[in-house]
Design an enzyme around this catalytic site. Sequence first.
Site, PDB file in Angstrom:
ATOM      1  N   GLU A  46      62.290 -22.193  44.747  1.00  0.00           N
ATOM      2  CA  GLU A  46      62.364 -21.318  43.619  1.00  0.00           C
ATOM      3  C   GLU A  46      61.141 -20.509  43.330  1.00  0.00           C
ATOM      4  OE1 GLU A  46      64.266 -22.118  40.960  1.00  0.00           O
ATOM      5  OE2 GLU A  46      64.725 -24.223  41.436  1.00  0.00           O
ATOM      6  N   CYS A  58      58.146 -17.089  35.903  1.00  0.00           N
ATOM      7  CA  CYS A  58      59.106 -16.596  37.029  1.00  0.00           C
ATOM      8  C   CYS A  58      60.297 -16.105  36.350  1.00  0.00           C
ATOM      9  CB  CYS A  58      59.613 -17.800  37.888  1.00  0.00           C
ATOM     10  SG  CYS A  58      60.273 -19.352  36.811  1.00  0.00           S
TER      11      CYS A  58
HETATM   12  P1  NAD Z   1      52.184 -18.775  46.003  1.00  0.00           P
HETATM   13  O1  NAD Z   1      53.250 -18.523  46.832  1.00  0.00           O
HETATM   14  O2  NAD Z   1      50.870 -18.171  46.180  1.00  0.00           O
HETATM   15  O3  NAD Z   1      51.773 -20.369  46.087  1.00  0.00           O
HETATM   16  C1  NAD Z   1      52.732 -21.469  45.659  1.00  0.00           C
HETATM   17  C2  NAD Z   1      52.445 -22.718  46.410  1.00  0.00           C
HETATM   18  O4  NAD Z   1      52.314 -22.409  47.658  1.00  0.00           O
HETATM   19  C3  NAD Z   1      50.843 -23.240  46.141  1.00  0.00           C
HETATM   20  O5  NAD Z   1      50.946 -24.535  45.833  1.00  0.00           O
HETATM   21  C4  NAD Z   1      50.113 -22.738  47.416  1.00  0.00           C
HETATM   22  O6  NAD Z   1      49.138 -23.628  47.700  1.00  0.00           O
HETATM   23  C5  NAD Z   1      51.197 -23.079  48.468  1.00  0.00           C
HETATM   24  N1  NAD Z   1      51.020 -22.374  49.563  1.00  0.00           N
HETATM   25  C6  NAD Z   1      50.407 -21.354  49.997  1.00  0.00           C
HETATM   26  N2  NAD Z   1      50.575 -21.013  51.231  1.00  0.00           N
HETATM   27  C7  NAD Z   1      51.307 -21.949  51.857  1.00  0.00           C
HETATM   28  C8  NAD Z   1      51.825 -22.183  53.280  1.00  0.00           C
HETATM   29  N3  NAD Z   1      51.601 -21.335  54.105  1.00  0.00           N
HETATM   30  N4  NAD Z   1      52.817 -23.153  53.420  1.00  0.00           N
HETATM   31  C9  NAD Z   1      53.101 -23.957  52.329  1.00  0.00           C
HETATM   32  N5  NAD Z   1      52.525 -23.899  51.034  1.00  0.00           N
HETATM   33  C10 NAD Z   1      51.800 -22.884  50.687  1.00  0.00           C
HETATM   34  O7  NAD Z   1      52.632 -18.660  44.422  1.00  0.00           O
HETATM   35  P2  NAD Z   1      51.710 -18.693  42.915  1.00  0.00           P
HETATM   36  O8  NAD Z   1      51.056 -17.308  42.980  1.00  0.00           O
HETATM   37  O9  NAD Z   1      51.165 -19.775  42.869  1.00  0.00           O
HETATM   38  O10 NAD Z   1      52.802 -18.611  42.037  1.00  0.00           O
HETATM   39  C11 NAD Z   1      53.418 -17.560  41.386  1.00  0.00           C
HETATM   40  C12 NAD Z   1      54.797 -17.185  42.023  1.00  0.00           C
HETATM   41  O11 NAD Z   1      55.665 -18.390  41.930  1.00  0.00           O
HETATM   42  C13 NAD Z   1      55.649 -16.216  41.385  1.00  0.00           C
HETATM   43  O12 NAD Z   1      56.266 -15.346  42.341  1.00  0.00           O
HETATM   44  C14 NAD Z   1      56.756 -16.882  40.630  1.00  0.00           C
HETATM   45  O13 NAD Z   1      57.677 -16.108  40.130  1.00  0.00           O
HETATM   46  C15 NAD Z   1      56.798 -17.916  41.252  1.00  0.00           C
HETATM   47  N6  NAD Z   1      57.629 -19.167  40.552  1.00  0.00           N
HETATM   48  C16 NAD Z   1      58.934 -19.148  40.640  1.00  0.00           C
HETATM   49  C17 NAD Z   1      59.359 -20.171  39.871  1.00  0.00           C
HETATM   50  C18 NAD Z   1      61.016 -20.597  39.784  1.00  0.00           C
HETATM   51  O14 NAD Z   1      61.187 -21.527  39.286  1.00  0.00           O
HETATM   52  N7  NAD Z   1      61.762 -19.475  40.662  1.00  0.00           N
HETATM   53  C19 NAD Z   1      58.676 -20.923  39.070  1.00  0.00           C
HETATM   54  C20 NAD Z   1      57.560 -20.805  38.901  1.00  0.00           C
HETATM   55  C21 NAD Z   1      56.996 -19.788  39.994  1.00  0.00           C
END
Ligand code: NAD
Length: 508
Positions: free
Chosen positions: A266, A300
């Site tokens: 997602e 999102c």
């Molecule tokens: P992010 O990608 O920075 O982090 C998301 C998660 O991934 C966090 O828990 C983070 O600690 C973890 N993470 C970071 N590096 C990682 C790695 N190398 N391996 C595994 N996990 C890792 O995103 P964010 O800033 O927390 O959230 C915002 C983003 O999420 C936006 O792009 C938004 O559109 C998206 N989002 C999408 C949905 C959806 O349903 N499509 C829902 C909510 C948020």
Amino acid sequence: MGFAKKEYDFLKEIGLSSENLGCFVDGTWKAHGPVVSSVNPVNNQTIATVMEASIDDYEEGMRACSEAAKIWMTVTAPKRGEIVRQIGEALREKLCQLGRLVSLEMGKILAEGIGEVQEIIDMCDFAVGLSRQINGLIIPSERPNHMMLETWNPLGVVGVITAFNFPCAVLGWNACNALVCGNCVVWKGAPTTPLITIAITKLVAAVLEKNKLPGAIFTAFCGGAEIGQAIAKDTRIPLVSFTGSTKVGLMVQKTVNERFGKCLLELSGNNAIIVMDDADIKLAVRSILFAAVGTAGQRCTTCRRLILHESIYQTVLDQLVELYKQVKVGDPLEKGTLLGPLHTPTSRQNFEKGIEKIKSQGGKILTGGTVIESEGNFVRPTIVEISPKSNVVQEELFAPVLYVMKFKTFEEAVEINNSVPQGLSSSIFTQKPELIFKWLGPLGSDCGIVNVNIPTNGAEIGGAFGGEKATGGGREAGSDSWKQYMRRSTCTINYGNELPLAQGINFG
Ligand code: NAD
């Protein structure tokens, strides 16, 4: 220990203190990783501290979780549903406190904070019903005295990595279905929302304990990329559900695919609303405001692109600019606030950098475009007039910035809608049935969420939620999303004495 501020005292009612251990491992709270602060985005002051997971904590947790999976998958599905029902009840009892915590730690306004927790409760209700409907199939066999069945079994352990902007609802979309389907859950929340991870886990843990079930059925870790990577690499986790940015999601997908695990993604959105010349303008304007400004543009499904028919372009824009100027920015916990702060100082910097980039690409700021000088991460809601061909329009700027563009024909509007790498949500405002059905059809919107006369955001849990293209292709929550949390077996049973072969093959 008491909290630094009296206004944080309500956190005690949901099991939090000023210093917290951030791993729920084998039914016990512990942690040996770095200590981090949970920070209030209104003033960037510490709410409480959390000790995160170390890799050793992770290993210990996963060992116990894998063992617990053997027990949980043999509990009958309706009984698993009963446990999820009790989790829903526990959440209902603490709805207000949890909603307030979501607002305090993430920064969204209270109505949205409470709405987020309500979404997990709704998911619990959905999953309770589902626990009596995990039905297989009987398929007519082409061979005499044979029967074909399709059966569903649990995967074992489901990993759930979530983003800061929906710090608990997304856990609900995944965990409720995963649990009734017979899987243990390993959850890593966002590193900047550890208190929510702990508070939700405490409620789930209490239900498991009351029912004398292993605590390791629900294992949780506070931590960042290191723990996320450990989950992605772990062969004990057949399915990793990842919510976050497209950039990180792609890395996670590659890692999980390399070990032939499954991924549910997602990822980022870049959602558009199209307003046709015949649209109900009042309805459209209200929807655009909610979709573009709600959660300070950090959903999102936030509307980032507004595609207006040339004949109503100026009317809609004038009304929107006027409304934007009236939006009350402030503490998300205060009554009347419509726009809270961005989540972190980095988000605020990204907004400033984004505005510079927009200007350099010819974008014209109609309102907003600046940060609000304060100790928090506040910015002004922003409307930008820009060409759909500009590079910035292709990217997701995670802030309340709305790009506005003009079109002449329906086909042109759909083309603009589909012209970005992401494919999460989309919406059209029109009264014309032929346009509605074209919009839903093969030459219409290419997104996972295709709405008519409602905003791009605010999805119900009953449908499958998710998006196409760079949004990752995952579907979570309602409809038949549950199937992804199970292993499908096609079983052919011969109850005769002959061995007829499929496709009429005669093998001697
Ligand atoms: P992010 O990608 O920075 O982090 C998301 C998660 O991934 C966090 O828990 C983070 O600690 C973890 N993470 C970071 N590096 C990682 C790695 N190398 N391996 C595994 N996990 C890792 O995103 P964010 O800033 O927390 O959230 C915002 C983003 O999420 C936006 O792009 C938004 O559109 C998206 N989002 C999408 C949905 C959806 O349903 N499509 C829902 C909510 C948020």
